[in-house]
Design a protein around this motif. Sequence first.
Motif, PDB file in Angstrom:
ATOM      1  N   ARG A  27      -4.694  -0.302  -8.040  1.00 55.69           N
ATOM      2  CA  ARG A  27      -5.807   0.641  -8.106  1.00 55.69           C
ATOM      3  C   ARG A  27      -5.785   1.615  -6.930  1.00 55.69           C
ATOM      4  O   ARG A  27      -5.162   1.363  -5.899  1.00 55.69           O
ATOM      5  CB  ARG A  27      -7.149  -0.084  -8.134  1.00 55.69           C
ATOM      6  N   LYS A  28      -6.474   2.720  -7.133  1.00 55.56           N
ATOM      7  CA  LYS A  28      -6.624   3.739  -6.093  1.00 55.56           C
ATOM      8  C   LYS A  28      -7.798   3.379  -5.199  1.00 55.56           C
ATOM      9  O   LYS A  28      -8.852   2.957  -5.687  1.00 55.56           O
ATOM     10  CB  LYS A  28      -6.848   5.109  -6.722  1.00 55.56           C
ATOM     11  N   VAL A  29      -7.613   3.535  -3.885  1.00 60.26           N
ATOM     12  CA  VAL A  29      -8.661   3.183  -2.916  1.00 60.26           C
ATOM     13  C   VAL A  29      -8.768   4.302  -1.882  1.00 60.26           C
ATOM     14  O   VAL A  29      -7.935   5.213  -1.828  1.00 60.26           O
ATOM     15  CB  VAL A  29      -8.346   1.849  -2.213  1.00 60.26           C
ATOM     16  N   ASP A  30      -9.775   4.212  -1.022  1.00 56.74           N
ATOM     17  CA  ASP A  30      -9.879   5.183   0.064  1.00 56.74           C
ATOM     18  C   ASP A  30      -8.963   4.763   1.210  1.00 56.74           C
ATOM     19  O   ASP A  30      -8.396   3.659   1.223  1.00 56.74           O
ATOM     20  CB  ASP A  30     -11.326   5.337   0.530  1.00 56.74           C
ATOM     21  N   SER A  48      -8.349  14.240  -6.747  1.00 54.70           N
ATOM     22  CA  SER A  48      -7.702  13.887  -8.014  1.00 54.70           C
ATOM     23  C   SER A  48      -8.141  12.499  -8.453  1.00 54.70           C
ATOM     24  O   SER A  48      -8.042  11.544  -7.678  1.00 54.70           O
ATOM     25  CB  SER A  48      -6.178  13.919  -7.862  1.00 54.70           C
ATOM     26  N   PRO A  49      -8.619  12.364  -9.687  1.00 57.63           N
ATOM     27  CA  PRO A  49      -9.027  11.039 -10.170  1.00 57.63           C
ATOM     28  C   PRO A  49      -7.818  10.159 -10.404  1.00 57.63           C
ATOM     29  O   PRO A  49      -6.700  10.658 -10.600  1.00 57.63           O
ATOM     30  CB  PRO A  49      -9.737  11.359 -11.501  1.00 57.63           C
ATOM     31  N   PRO A  50      -7.977   8.847 -10.363  1.00 57.39           N
ATOM     32  CA  PRO A  50      -6.843   7.955 -10.630  1.00 57.39           C
ATOM     33  C   PRO A  50      -6.364   8.115 -12.074  1.00 57.39           C
ATOM     34  O   PRO A  50      -7.143   8.422 -12.968  1.00 57.39           O
ATOM     35  CB  PRO A  50      -7.428   6.564 -10.382  1.00 57.39           C
ATOM     36  N   ASP A  51      -5.079   7.912 -12.266  1.00 56.51           N
ATOM     37  CA  ASP A  51      -4.488   7.950 -13.599  1.00 56.51           C
ATOM     38  C   ASP A  51      -4.592   6.545 -14.186  1.00 56.51           C
ATOM     39  O   ASP A  51      -3.692   5.726 -14.039  1.00 56.51           O
ATOM     40  CB  ASP A  51      -3.028   8.409 -13.499  1.00 56.51           C
ATOM     41  N   SER A  52      -5.691   6.266 -14.831  1.00 57.32           N
ATOM     42  CA  SER A  52      -5.989   4.911 -15.286  1.00 57.32           C
ATOM     43  C   SER A  52      -4.958   4.405 -16.286  1.00 57.32           C
ATOM     44  O   SER A  52      -4.564   3.231 -16.243  1.00 57.32           O
ATOM     45  CB  SER A  52      -7.388   4.864 -15.906  1.00 57.32           C
ATOM     46  N   GLU A  53      -4.522   5.276 -17.178  1.00 50.23           N
ATOM     47  CA  GLU A  53      -3.547   4.862 -18.191  1.00 50.23           C
ATOM     48  C   GLU A  53      -2.216   4.505 -17.550  1.00 50.23           C
ATOM     49  O   GLU A  53      -1.619   3.470 -17.866  1.00 50.23           O
ATOM     50  CB  GLU A  53      -3.363   5.983 -19.218  1.00 50.23           C
ATOM     51  N   ARG A  54      -1.762   5.340 -16.619  1.00 46.01           N
ATOM     52  CA  ARG A  54      -0.511   5.050 -15.908  1.00 46.01           C
ATOM     53  C   ARG A  54      -0.632   3.775 -15.097  1.00 46.01           C
ATOM     54  O   ARG A  54       0.274   2.921 -15.107  1.00 46.01           O
ATOM     55  CB  ARG A  54      -0.162   6.207 -14.978  1.00 46.01           C
ATOM     56  N   ASP A  55      -1.749   3.622 -14.387  1.00 42.03           N
ATOM     57  CA  ASP A  55      -1.927   2.460 -13.528  1.00 42.03           C
ATOM     58  C   ASP A  55      -1.942   1.165 -14.337  1.00 42.03           C
ATOM     59  O   ASP A  55      -1.365   0.150 -13.927  1.00 42.03           O
ATOM     60  CB  ASP A  55      -3.217   2.597 -12.724  1.00 42.03           C
ATOM     61  N   GLY A  77       0.829  -1.201   0.000  1.00 38.13           N
ATOM     62  CA  GLY A  77       0.000   0.000   0.000  1.00 38.13           C
ATOM     63  C   GLY A  77       0.858   1.243   0.000  1.00 38.13           C
ATOM     64  O   GLY A  77       1.940   1.268   0.607  1.00 38.13           O
ATOM     65  N   PHE A  78       0.387   2.274  -0.659  1.00 32.37           N
ATOM     66  CA  PHE A  78       1.117   3.532  -0.743  1.00 32.37           C
ATOM     67  C   PHE A  78       0.175   4.689  -0.433  1.00 32.37           C
ATOM     68  O   PHE A  78      -0.847   4.860  -1.106  1.00 32.37           O
ATOM     69  CB  PHE A  78       1.716   3.735  -2.133  1.00 32.37           C
ATOM     70  N   LEU A  79       0.519   5.444   0.586  1.00 36.92           N
ATOM     71  CA  LEU A  79      -0.194   6.675   0.873  1.00 36.92           C
ATOM     72  C   LEU A  79       0.589   7.776   0.159  1.00 36.92           C
ATOM     73  O   LEU A  79       1.585   8.282   0.652  1.00 36.92           O
ATOM     74  CB  LEU A  79      -0.258   6.928   2.382  1.00 36.92           C
ATOM     75  N   GLY A  80       0.138   8.091  -1.047  1.00 32.47           N
ATOM     76  CA  GLY A  80       0.902   8.926  -1.971  1.00 32.47           C
ATOM     77  C   GLY A  80       1.554   8.015  -2.998  1.00 32.47           C
ATOM     78  O   GLY A  80       2.195   7.026  -2.623  1.00 32.47           O
ATOM     79  N   PHE A  81       1.362   8.329  -4.282  1.00 32.74           N
ATOM     80  CA  PHE A  81       1.859   7.421  -5.309  1.00 32.74           C
ATOM     81  C   PHE A  81       2.621   8.192  -6.393  1.00 32.74           C
ATOM     82  O   PHE A  81       2.373   8.043  -7.575  1.00 32.74           O
ATOM     83  CB  PHE A  81       0.701   6.628  -5.919  1.00 32.74           C
ATOM     84  N   THR A  85       2.049  -8.915  -5.222  1.00 35.84           N
ATOM     85  CA  THR A  85       1.034  -9.278  -6.223  1.00 35.84           C
ATOM     86  C   THR A  85      -0.019  -8.194  -6.422  1.00 35.84           C
ATOM     87  O   THR A  85      -0.604  -8.086  -7.498  1.00 35.84           O
ATOM     88  CB  THR A  85       0.333 -10.583  -5.816  1.00 35.84           C
ATOM     89  N   HIS A  86      -0.290  -7.414  -5.376  1.00 36.83           N
ATOM     90  CA  HIS A  86      -1.329  -6.391  -5.439  1.00 36.83           C
ATOM     91  C   HIS A  86      -0.765  -5.061  -4.937  1.00 36.83           C
ATOM     92  O   HIS A  86       0.034  -5.048  -3.985  1.00 36.83           O
ATOM     93  CB  HIS A  86      -2.540  -6.775  -4.583  1.00 36.83           C
ATOM     94  N   VAL A  87      -1.205  -3.979  -5.547  1.00 38.90           N
ATOM     95  CA  VAL A  87      -0.795  -2.639  -5.130  1.00 38.90           C
ATOM     96  C   VAL A  87      -2.029  -1.766  -4.992  1.00 38.90           C
ATOM     97  O   VAL A  87      -2.857  -1.677  -5.912  1.00 38.90           O
ATOM     98  CB  VAL A  87       0.182  -2.004  -6.137  1.00 38.90           C
ATOM     99  N   LEU A  88      -2.160  -1.151  -3.831  1.00 45.34           N
ATOM    100  CA  LEU A  88      -3.230  -0.195  -3.571  1.00 45.34           C
ATOM    101  C   LEU A  88      -2.599   1.134  -3.194  1.00 45.34           C
ATOM    102  O   LEU A  88      -1.543   1.165  -2.560  1.00 45.34           O
ATOM    103  CB  LEU A  88      -4.122  -0.683  -2.427  1.00 45.34           C
ATOM    104  N   TYR A  89      -3.227   2.217  -3.591  1.00 42.65           N
ATOM    105  CA  TYR A  89      -2.679   3.513  -3.213  1.00 42.65           C
ATOM    106  C   TYR A  89      -3.804   4.498  -2.961  1.00 42.65           C
ATOM    107  O   TYR A  89      -4.928   4.344  -3.431  1.00 42.65           O
ATOM    108  CB  TYR A  89      -1.727   4.047  -4.282  1.00 42.65           C
ATOM    109  N   SER A  90      -3.485   5.507  -2.174  1.00 37.91           N
ATOM    110  CA  SER A  90      -4.422   6.581  -1.890  1.00 37.91           C
ATOM    111  C   SER A  90      -3.680   7.888  -2.056  1.00 37.91           C
ATOM    112  O   SER A  90      -2.502   7.994  -1.715  1.00 37.91           O
ATOM    113  CB  SER A  90      -4.967   6.456  -0.465  1.00 37.91           C
ATOM    114  N   GLY A  91      -4.354   8.871  -2.608  1.00 41.78           N
ATOM    115  CA  GLY A  91      -3.747  10.179  -2.816  1.00 41.78           C
ATOM    116  C   GLY A  91      -4.747  11.274  -2.553  1.00 41.78           C
ATOM    117  O   GLY A  91      -5.678  11.117  -1.751  1.00 41.78           O
ATOM    118  N   ASN A  92      -4.569  12.377  -3.238  1.00 42.38           N
ATOM    119  CA  ASN A  92      -5.480  13.504  -3.099  1.00 42.38           C
ATOM    120  C   ASN A  92      -6.899  13.070  -3.463  1.00 42.38           C
ATOM    121  O   ASN A  92      -7.140  12.631  -4.585  1.00 42.38           O
ATOM    122  CB  ASN A  92      -5.023  14.634  -4.029  1.00 42.38           C
ATOM    123  N   PRO A  93      -7.853  13.176  -2.519  1.00 47.39           N
ATOM    124  CA  PRO A  93      -9.220  12.707  -2.802  1.00 47.39           C
ATOM    125  C   PRO A  93      -9.846  13.413  -4.001  1.00 47.39           C
ATOM    126  O   PRO A  93     -10.711  12.852  -4.676  1.00 47.39           O
ATOM    127  CB  PRO A  93      -9.978  13.024  -1.505  1.00 47.39           C
TER     128      PRO A  93
END
Length: 348
Positions: free
Chosen positions: A211-214, A191-198, A160-164, A181-189
């Motif tokens: 994916r971005k999560v709360d 800001s939408p996730p960067d789907s292409e980058r992800d 998990g990453f608080l800030g990505f 195997t899995h990566v979750l991150y949270s950032g500025n609420p």
Amino acid sequence: MKVVVCRNLGEDAVGILKAKKELDLVVWPGPDDKAADRRWLLENVEGAVGVIVMLTDKVDDELLDAAGPSLRVVSTMSVGYEHVDLKAVGRRGLKLGYTPDVLTEAVADLCIMLALMASRVNNGVSIVQAGTWRDYSWKPFGFCGPQLSTTSPSQTRTAGFLGFGRIAQATLRRLVPFGITHVLYSGNPGSPPDSERDAALQTQHNLRELRKVDLKELARESDVLFVLAPGGPSTYHVVNEEFLREMKETAVLVNASRGTLVDSEALAEALGRERPRPFGAGLDVVEGEPNVGAEHPLVKEPRCVIVPHVASATFETRTAMATRAAYNLVGALFDEPMPSSVDLSSFQ
């Protein structure tokens, strides 16, 4: 052209400044391990066209007024600029340089080190240093902690990453060989996730999920959680009692950003419970540093590993930061490109 430098920047950076014969360098004469004296700085900055500061040097109206109208640029040898009053700098029309990017790899290295230390050697190191190892007999599950790497193809492991941002993604690159195997991150609420980058990162690192999560899901699902978000009011104590209660008993928390993001008292209490959540913590930063003495609750907590804000402390990185600070100042004064400058247009 008078330039004030608040610390010895080393031969490479000083060479960049000395190559500009128009510059009259005034360098803090004190020891390298002591921040520039505030009174010295206020007295010497008068009439300067530029100043190179450190995180320990507060750039505010007092300093800028002391410099006077000749000042054109402030260059800080740091990636963060919480010590700089952006409004005060911006409304004077000054340029502000900083040193991002160059410390990314060093900080990511330390993140992995802290994750391993917090999970495997935290209380063991203190026992060796105290000279009491001989008092502990071997037992099957003595000194055990959660394993960072996976042990079988069927096992999952979530980072998990608080800030990505850059440092988080560099840390992820280092985690991949451990079998994450899995990566979750949270950032500025906002800001939408960067789907292409992800999607690109998920494919590049052969991850089952990214994916971005709360914040609640981030705390609940992460096996190892890296705090790598900027400081400031919006992230103050974002890792608090409520957040920590959501974490797994086998999880590890790493903070290599700013101490203010983690509530120290809440973390110490969480680690000290009979069934702690998380299992352990590795900290490069602590709120209130460097005033963190032996009686600090996190220093006394055996499940917490603390190092003194050394994430960028490699010879290569500090040299790169110093030279970047020098080039930022030279660029601003001689109408050359500034490698890294802060956009102050909203304050002008």
